[in-house]
Design an enzyme around this catalytic site. Sequence first.
Site, PDB file in Angstrom:
ATOM      1  N   THR A 391       0.218   6.735   4.267  1.00 11.82           N
ATOM      2  CA  THR A 391      -0.706   7.153   3.206  1.00 11.82           C
ATOM      3  C   THR A 391      -1.279   8.568   3.383  1.00 11.82           C
ATOM      4  OG1 THR A 391      -1.254   4.793   3.016  1.00 11.82           O
ATOM      5  CG2 THR A 391      -2.711   6.293   1.894  1.00 11.82           C
ATOM      6  N   GLU A 411       2.904   3.263   0.984  1.00 10.48           N
ATOM      7  CA  GLU A 411       2.679   2.208   1.975  1.00 10.48           C
ATOM      8  C   GLU A 411       3.195   2.624   3.350  1.00 10.48           C
ATOM      9  OE1 GLU A 411       1.027  -0.239   3.800  1.00 10.48           O
ATOM     10  OE2 GLU A 411       3.069  -0.867   4.218  1.00 10.48           O
ATOM     11  N   GLU A 428       5.082  -1.239  -1.281  1.00 11.38           N
ATOM     12  CA  GLU A 428       3.695  -1.721  -1.393  1.00 11.38           C
ATOM     13  C   GLU A 428       3.572  -3.237  -1.463  1.00 11.38           C
ATOM     14  OE1 GLU A 428       0.561  -0.007  -0.478  1.00 11.38           O
ATOM     15  OE2 GLU A 428       1.876   1.357  -1.550  1.00 11.38           O
ATOM     16  N   GLY A 477      -3.577   2.480   6.990  1.00 12.53           N
ATOM     17  CA  GLY A 477      -3.459   1.027   6.841  1.00 12.53           C
ATOM     18  C   GLY A 477      -4.842   0.402   6.796  1.00 12.53           C
TER      19      GLY A 477
HETATM   20  N1  GLY Z   1      -0.676   0.492   1.751  1.00 15.64           N
HETATM   21  C1  GLY Z   1      -1.906   0.911   2.245  1.00 15.64           C
HETATM   22  C2  GLY Z   1      -3.037   0.286   1.545  1.00 15.64           C
HETATM   23  O1  GLY Z   1      -2.967   0.149   0.342  1.00 15.64           O
HETATM   24  O2  GLY Z   1      -4.009  -0.082   2.132  1.00 15.64           O
END
Ligand code: GLY
Length: 570
Positions: A391, A411, A428, A477
Amino acid sequence: MLPEAETALAIKFEALSPDVADSLAAKARGEPILAKNWMVAVANPHAATAGARVLKEGGTAADAMVAVQAVLGLVEPQSSGIGGGAFLVWFDATTGKLTTLDGRETAPMAATPQLFQNTNGERLRFWDAVVGGRSVGVPGTPALMEAAHKRWGQKAWSGLFAEAIDLAESGFPVSPRLAALVAGDADRLRQFSDTAAYFFRGGEALVEGSRLTNAEYADVMRQMSTEGAQVIYSGDIAQAIVDTVRGAKSNPGVISLTDLDTYKVKERPAVCTPFRGHQVCGMGPPSSGALTVGQILGLLDHFPVGSKNDPQTLRLIGDASRLAFADRGRYMADSDFVAMPTKGLVSADYLSERAKLLTGSRALTDVLPGNPEYSHASLWADDVSLELPSTSHISIVDSYGNALSMTTTIENGFGSRLMTNGFLLNNELTDFSFSSHSDGVPIANRVEPGKRPRSSMSPTIVLKGGLPTLVIGSPGGSRIIGYVAEAIVAHVDWGMNVQAAVSIPHAVNRFGTFDLEKNTSLEKMVEPMEALGYKVKLRALNSGLHAISIAKDGLAGGADPRREGIALGQ
Ligand code: GLY
């Protein structure tokens, strides 16, 4: 702290512009960038430069975001792009109001709660689920870029892609981070011919500092600039997305043209929680970000400001976080699909009741979800999803006083590893719970057709007296939540400037283990925290915080020393 890669980057980007060189130098000294009118803080100097050009020409933060995102998708393809999704928080200087846009990826209509289970109903292993077409959700970022521009932009849409097109055609230097990540992910990236051809030219992994072009991406940017974001959702590019996902040689997915054509950005109310006389506002469901950051800070608000290096301060932050993560695992998901106690989770009564659990002096032994007020009760089992760091975060303040905080993602690093038309497709859908039930009780964040997976992304705007004082967010994350909460504590409680706040060594606790950042001053906290009853793990904690503070005397920008970003302002 200036990692070696950062030094290498500083040398490479010096040629870009004196402003970039100054910003990199300030970051190396640990100082914020100061400005009076506007500021952009993002993950790459080319992207910051594109945003700065738009802001300098009188564009709004929404205009600048479009230019930044278009470049990020090229120069930092592993983190975000038009094959992914994003959440945006917007403070409108004209109305004084805050709102959010949800550009989260969506599960295809053919997805079922068993998407990530084998024929025996057992959960797939994480990597077996990520790589290939199964994990790809309908991208939201292109539609979000356009929705924000339509709503708040002032500059012509077509002029916002100039840097992305130029860099894609004439080439840009491969950053140290991109080169290292390509080398580290070679086995997965090489599985798909288009992806391998881009990241392994002539069979060799991209080399740091080498010039990389992307003619297909330039073509997509040109099409978006002239015809709008719809080119991603119907026509040749949409068909290519469908073919790539459904035709993936491992894990074919189920996206259809109808899924793409019916994608919608959703405007949702911001979720705000009081903290030390401020309102900390961010993205509500389907993100768990604002609720979990809000719970952590809302619990800490019941205790006096602790000193930064005191084990008891870390205990409070760590156990507030564990309590918040217990609620997150039980209750948080896409509220368009499951009843969620959104207001109850951050209500003053609930937080003051939960704060009583923190009045001891040792680590909590049992951490269970609480019972927030519900408009109608639902019974949910706890989610155990794994979310790995990835991200990118964009913070912008424009010369009109608008503020934008947007966290954007595909993601996992390199997403599903599938690539089409010069951009990577997200994975995702692995942010959903792989299990649909636990002991017969449904899990709120299970896969359902048309649903958006729960996120940890926490784009945040902190208000005081109704005006923004801090714009902040991070990749990472589910650790995003801890990074953002901790940086707000550092800025608000400990009075640290934004550069110091985003650089502070991390101490993050989600599910019980206290993660302390390796090679930092926190190493000396291992024993004291173990003495309080925690299991402690020293590890790299790779945030990418980008923050702008707003005060009467001007703006200050900070970029995380753990990544390649900078702040630029005037
Ligand atoms: N994929 C990272 C989040 O949406 O938290």
